[in-house]
Design an enzyme around this catalytic site. Structure first.
Site, PDB file in Angstrom:
ATOM      1  N   ASP A 271       0.856  -1.172   0.000  1.00 12.20           N
ATOM      2  CA  ASP A 271       0.000   0.000   0.000  1.00 12.20           C
ATOM      3  C   ASP A 271       0.904   1.238   0.000  1.00 12.20           C
ATOM      4  OD1 ASP A 271      -2.321   1.636   0.389  1.00 12.20           O
ATOM      5  OD2 ASP A 271      -1.839   1.709   2.526  1.00 12.20           O
TER       6      ASP A 271
ATOM      7  N   ASP B 100      -0.213   5.053   0.984  1.00  8.61           N
ATOM      8  CA  ASP B 100      -0.463   6.011   2.064  1.00  8.61           C
ATOM      9  C   ASP B 100      -0.386   5.339   3.425  1.00  8.61           C
ATOM     10  OD1 ASP B 100      -1.865   8.684   0.641  1.00  8.61           O
ATOM     11  OD2 ASP B 100      -2.007   6.819  -0.483  1.00  8.61           O
TER      12      ASP B 100
END
Length: 330
Positions: free
Chosen positions: A130, A132
């Site tokens: 991922d 963020d």
């Protein structure tokens, strides 16, 4: 190094080797069966990974509190200037033991993992992360919103989505709509000083040295994912594209939304593209939107994650940098 198993007894103050012998020597003794637990299976046993700074007392309390039994010390790794110990262990209920271990690790500010069939660092593999709050320390949409004057409204929706209390696609549409009319320049402003997560660069460098592929699958935006892909020389970046017309954000996303299922599909697309064994795949994230991808990988790692994610992950990193992952690999 020699990877022979070493059998021992553990108390809260000391580690005592059984007769001072390792597994290679046991084959020559008459009392081998008494030294090796009857439930020990070198091919099927779980692995417990702890770090060198873990005290004997902590290790003793950890295994007692996690309902696991240590059978053997199998390996000592020194990676990225840190040492870790791999033990073969057994548990009547591995899922419950993993939960207890995660709780103990959080409470006592240590890193530890209970693993089965972990991917090998020495063989080519794939890591999909991922973006963020995983590869970078911020939520890009929150930063954009703050610069656009709608920070509070967007941050509240972001938090609900991360906790799994709001459908991701729905939350993304709501948050992006708040950005309508913001100048495109806010994207460059956020990207200019984007803070990389500690341990990211050494993690990527080490994996690359071992012929691993590394990519980003994000519910964030291509503007930042592509920037990181170029900066770190990654093997791919998948994210949402903000619609921009006449230099301003329209409050819409172009094309299909990269949601939880799309992230999981990214893992498959890349492993097929690079002809990698599924057993050599790792996915890492922090939010509910990462769970499908993490469950699709051979090893799903929660990074400083929300409780819902921590409960379902195969392993977690709660206090250290991203390069802690290197020690969870065989």
């Amino acid at each position: 190094m020699n990877n022979n198993l070493c059998f021992f007894q553990l108390s809260d103050t000391a580690v005592k080797l059984e007769a001072g012998l390792c597994a290679a020597d046991f084959a020559l003794t008459q009392n081998k069966e008494s030294l090796v637990p009857s439930h020990f299976d070198s091919q099927q046993a779980l692995e417990l990974v702890v770090f060198g700074q873990t005290s004997i007392g902590q290790l003793h309390n950890l295994i007692a509190g996690s309902d696991i039994d240590i059978n053997a010390l199998t390996r000592i790794n020194i990676r990225n200037r840190q040492s870790s110990y791999r033990f073969q262990v057994s548990s009547q209920n591995p899922a419950q033991s993993r939960q207890l271990l995660a709780q103990f690790s959080l409470k006592h500010n240590i890193e530890a993992a209970l693993l089965k069939d972990a991917p090998s660092l020495s063989e080519p593999g794939l890591l999909v992360m991922d973006m963020d709050s995983t590869t970078i320390e911020i939520e890009c949409i929150d930063e954009i919103a703050a610069l656009a004057g709608v920070g509070q409204q967007v941050a509240e929706v972001t938090e609900l989505a991360m906790q799994g209390k709001l459908d991701f696609a729905q939350s993304l549409v709501q948050r992006v709509a708040q950005l309508s009319g913001a100048p495109e320049t806010v994207l460059a402003e956020v990207a200019r000083d984007i803070p990389l997560m500690p341990g990211l660069k050494p993690l990527v460098a080490s994996l690359k040295q071992h012929q691993w592929r590394v990519a980003i699958a994000s519910g964030g935006f291509t503007y930042f994912a592509d920037h990181l892909c170029q900066l770190l020389e990654l093997d791919g970046a998948f994210a949402n594209e903000l619609e921009i017309i006449n230099g301003r954000l329209t409050g819409k996303v172009s094309g299909d939304i990269v949601d939880a299922d799309a992230k999981a599909q990214t893992l498959k697309i890349l492993s097929d593209k690079f002809d990698l064994d599924h057993r050599q795949t790792v996915a890492m994230g922090d939010g509910a939107n990462d769970l499908v991808m993490m469950n699709s990988a051979a090893l799903g790692v929660a990074f400083k994650a929300k409780p819902l994610v921590l409960e379902q992950a195969d392993a977690s990193i709660n206090h250290s940098g991203l390069d802690c992952l290197l020690h969870y690999l065989k």
